[in-house]
Each structure stands twice: as structure tokens, then as C-alpha cells.
Design an enzyme around this catalytic site. Structure first.
Site, PDB file in Angstrom:
ATOM      1  N   ASP A 170       0.608  -1.272   0.107  1.00  9.97           N
ATOM      2  CA  ASP A 170      -0.246   0.171  -0.057  1.00  9.97           C
ATOM      3  C   ASP A 170       0.783   1.478   0.037  1.00  9.97           C
ATOM      4  O   ASP A 170       0.235   2.313  -0.315  1.00  9.97           O
ATOM      5  CB  ASP A 170      -0.937  -0.021   0.825  1.00  9.97           C
ATOM      6  CG  ASP A 170      -0.448   0.105   2.737  1.00  9.97           C
ATOM      7  OD1 ASP A 170       0.893   0.002   2.802  1.00  9.97           O
ATOM      8  OD2 ASP A 170      -0.675   0.290   3.649  1.00  9.97           O
ATOM      9  N   TYR A 264      11.026   5.359   0.933  1.00 13.32           N
ATOM     10  CA  TYR A 264      11.769   4.346   1.303  1.00 13.32           C
ATOM     11  C   TYR A 264      13.034   4.376   1.023  1.00 13.32           C
ATOM     12  O   TYR A 264      14.068   3.743   1.844  1.00 13.32           O
ATOM     13  CB  TYR A 264      11.265   2.528   1.190  1.00 13.32           C
ATOM     14  CG  TYR A 264      10.186   2.407   2.484  1.00 13.32           C
ATOM     15  CD1 TYR A 264      10.179   1.865   3.465  1.00 13.32           C
ATOM     16  CD2 TYR A 264       9.047   2.945   2.212  1.00 13.32           C
ATOM     17  CE1 TYR A 264       9.035   1.495   4.258  1.00 13.32           C
ATOM     18  CE2 TYR A 264       7.915   2.044   2.563  1.00 13.32           C
ATOM     19  CZ  TYR A 264       8.470   1.694   4.386  1.00 13.32           C
ATOM     20  OH  TYR A 264       7.016   1.204   5.038  1.00 13.32           O
TER      21      TYR A 264
END
Length: 441
Positions: A170, A264
Site C-alpha cells: 500500500d 523508503y
């Protein structure tokens, strides 16, 4: 219209009530006749399950509901398994984060040594779920969003190559929600995207509106100044650590301004910054245990005590609605374009064909058809080759029980400065994960 039977594997998760509320909110598009929950922690699941039983009775009494710790009971008569398990729960996540930090290395649940440790625990659990599904409901599909999705996806490729499992995440959805907000669009679905990479390790190469107009310049202008920080955000990513992550995207973007990055990437491109700004005593796991976990279990206790879900503050996980989109695409052959983690197989032409890559796919009742991304630039290719090697070596270490390969996996990680540091972290992780990992020789 057919009504479907859903099993939520990981019934004791703090995300389960939000997913059930999201399913209820989408019943017109995706009708449900039965919701089941499955977990191997009976006590934890019962706290969530008893509250969800009340919630469902009040809001959709026609839907059958049950929860179980017995595979046969849970997995029989199921169309879709929605899997989000956390083997070892939050206390093990805390160790995944704190052990690397002790050695001056990024401590994060899916990136670097923490992700490898979590992956080594997750592989067996996810394979068990697939085995139960294939035994008791062989025509069902598993929508797997158990982390660390990259390692789990590689394990399913190696160990269950013909299974009906779709690996999803997600995080790009959450970022696209923010992008739509930045652009003043009603929904992320107003954007047509091209994205490529590995899970938690990717880039948007193009974003257009439905008329074909290029939205990248406006987004790049915002990200160059503010990262992905914007006014509204989303309800899930609100803690201080997330706010820093969205702001840091500005620096990640500067490394390659031709694309827009997944947040990330900060862990790989700025590991020194991350370690410097980490609290070795109080990590993200502690934030979650003191925040979301206490909140969700507190709300569930309140529902059970009051025998009603009126006035509950539990809320829909809005961006989890992509799980319903995926189930609908399979059930009704909608051919929706969605990001999935699939075997590359030539989609990225200058990259390992066996790598599990995160790319757009057209999804129908036969599963995903990956779209061709074409060739990718040297910078991304080099980073991805290093990271996919970490993932493949981790899975090989699990399959073979190989200490050597897990040491190599940690040494390969861009977050780890040397083989000696990798070995020191590995030895600490082995001690912490006794009973969870295969015995390594």
C-alpha cells in the site's frame, strides 16, 4: 451479483477493523456473504473478533462472521484470502529495529538487516497460509500484503510458483494519495502512472491525467521544495517518524530529479542521516505499540463492553480500498491497472527476468498481465541489482539453512557498511530469532 466469502489472515492485527470497515463501505461494488478471521494467537484475535462481530451485526447483519485458529475451519469455503500477518508481532519488530541501530546501522522493519530478519520469520508463515488455502479452498486467490513484501514475494516465486497469490503493497498508494492532494485532484485514480522498482524501492517515471497531460512538472516542483508533505495527508501516516520520511523525499528526489521516488529510498541513499536521527531506545515499533496498538485494542474493548459500535473512533483505512479494487478486478474481470509485485520476465528489459519487481499490471480473472516498462537508467538498475540480490540471498538462506548466504545478504545491503558489521548484526539477530528462523549452518 455473486456474493463473496473473505478470510482475513492475521485476524488479530491492528489493521483488521479498518479493513472490515473498508469492506463494508464497498459492499455495492464488492458484495460479501461471509467474513472470517484466522490467526494463531487466539487471545489477541478474540479481542478484535468480538468487537468486529458487534460491528458487523449492527452494520451488515446479513454477512456471516466467524473467527478461528483452526485452518480447516477458517480456510474452507473461501473466495479470497486477505493476508497481513506479522510473525513475532511487535516485540520482534522492536528487536529488528534496535539490533541494527546498536551497530550504527539503519533499524527499519522492511529495509536493511531488520527487513532481512523479518523476512526470515515471514516466509514460513506465508507459505503455511498458501498451503492451507490450496488444501481447503483450491480455487481461492490470496491477496498478500504481509511484509516484508519483497522477500515474501521472492519466497512465493521460489516455493509456490503456481499458486494463486498476488503480492501487493500500500505504500505507493499512500504516496499517490498525497500526490493527488498536492495536485488538487479528487482521487489518485485521476492519475495514470508508470512506476517501476522493487518493493519499497521504486520510482515514478511518468504521471499524467486522464486526458494525457503531464503532471510530473507540477509534482516535481512541490517535491523539490517540500518532499511529499502536504496539508491533509492520510489518516495512517501521521506520526513524527512518517512526517520526517515524507519531508526527506525532497533530498531523495534531488539525487535523480528525472523521476519521483518512493519514500523508503531514504534508508538506502541516506542511511547515515537515518541513524543519526533515530532514537535507539524508542523506535517506530514503540510508537506503534504506544499509539495505534493501544488505540485499536482500546476501541475494541470499548465496543465489547458497551455491546455497541456506536461512537467508536475506529476508522476506515481509506487507502486500503486498493485491496477491494484488486479483488474486484479478479472477481469481475475489470482489467484495472494496478501496481503489483510480479516476476519481471522481460517487463524491465535490461533487468534480471527472475526478479520480483513492482510494476503496473492489468488485472483480470486470470490474474495480472504486467505492462512493459522498457529499459531503465543505470542508476536505478545498479541500485535494484544490489537490492534484489539481498532479497534472493535471504530466500536462499531460508531454503538452504545457510549462515553463509544470510551473511552475504546482509553484506550486500546498501545500509550495512562492511562484512564485519554484517556478521556482528547477524549473530545478534540469530540469537534474538531463536524459534522463528530455520537453524542456520
Amino acid at each position: 451479483m455473486k456474493k463473496f466469502s473473505i478470510l482475513i489472515a492475521g485476524g488479530g492485527s491492528t489493521f483488521t477493523p479498518g479493513i472490515i470497515l473498508m469492506l463494508l463501505d464497498n459492499l455495492e461494488q464488492f458484495p460479501i456473504r461471509q467474513i472470517k478471521m484466522y490467526d494463531n494467537d487466539a487471545e489477541r484475535q478474540a479481542k478484535i473478533g468480538d468487537a468486529c462481530a458487534i460491528l458487523l451485526k449492527e452494520r451488515a447483519p446479513e454477512i456471516e462472521f466467524s473467527y478461528s485458529t483452526k485452518p480447516e475451519e477458517a480456510f474452507t469455503d473461501i473466495d479470497f484470502v486477505m493476508a497481513h500477518i506479522r510473525v513475532g508481532k511487535y516485540p520482534m519488530r522492536e528487536l529488528d529495529e534496535k539490533i541494527p541501530l546498536k551497530h550504527g546501522v539503519v533499524g527499519q522493519e522492511t529495509c536493511g538487516p531488520g527487513g532481512v530478519a523479518y523476512g526470515m520469520r515471514s516466509i514460513g508463515g506465508v507459505i503455511d497460509l498458501i498451503n492451507h488455502m490450496e488444501k481447503y479452498s483450491p480455487n481461492a486467490w490470496m491477496l498478500n500484503y504481509s511484509n516484508p513484501a519483497a522477500i515474501v514475494a521472492e519466497a512465493t516465486r521460489r516455493l509456490k510458483p503456481n499458486s494463486k497469490v498476488l503480492n501487493i503493497c500500500d505504500m505507493p498508494i499512500g504516496i499517490e494519495v498525497r500526490m493527488a492532494e498536492i495536485l488538487g485532484l479528487n482521487s489518485r485514480k485521476d492519475m495514470d502512472i508508470m512506476y517501476y522498482g522493487l518493493n519499497h524501492f521504486g520510482w515514478w517515471k511518468s504521471i499524467k491525467d486522464k486526458a494525457g497531460n503531464d503532471l510530473m512538472p507540477a509534482l516535481k516542483e512541490h517535491v523539490a521544495k517540500y518532499g511529499y508533505v502536504e496539508k491533509k495527508g492520510d489518516s495512517q501516516h501521521t506520526d513524527a517518524s512518517w512526517c520526517d520520511t515524507f519531508a526527506k523525499a525532497k533530498d531523495v528526489f534531488a539525487v535523480d530529479p528525472t523521476t519521483l521516488p518512493n519514500t523508503y529510498l531514504k534508508y538506502y541513499l541516506f542511511p547515515d542521516y537515518v541513524v543519526e536521527h533515530s532514537n535507539k531506545e524508542y523506535t517506530r515499533a514503540n510508537e506503534v505499540m504506544d499509539g495505534r496498538e493501544k488505540f485499536v485494542f482500546g476501541e475494541c474493548d470499548k465496543i465489547v463492553k458497551n455491546k455497541t459500535s456506536n461512537n467508536t473512533e475506529l476508522h476506515i483505512d481509506e487507502h486500503a480500498s486498493y485491496i477491494v479494487d484488486l479483488a474486484r478486478a479478479i472477481a469481475f474481470n475489470t482489467k484495472e491497472k494496478m501496481l503489483l509485485i510480479v516476476e519481471n520476465n522481460g517487463a524491465i528489459v535490461n533487468f534480471d527476468p527472475t526478479a520480483m519487481v513492482e510494476i503496473p499490471c492489468i488485472v483480470g480473472n486470470a490474474g495480472p498481465e504486467p505492462l512493459v516498462v522498457g529499459a531503465i537508467p543505470q542508476f536505478q538498475k545498479g541500485l535494484m541489482e544490489q537490492q534484489v540480490s539481498v532479497e534472493k540471498l535471504t530466500v536462499e538462506a531460508w531454503i538452504e539453512g545457510s549462515y553463509q548466504k544470510l551473511w552475504q545478504a546482509l553484506t550486500m545491503s546498501k545500509t550495512v557498511p562492511s562484512a564485519s558489521v554484517a556478521k556482528a548484526i547477524l549473530d545478534d539477530l540469530i540469537e534474538a530469532n531463536k524459534g522463528y528462523w530455520p537453524i542456520l549452518k
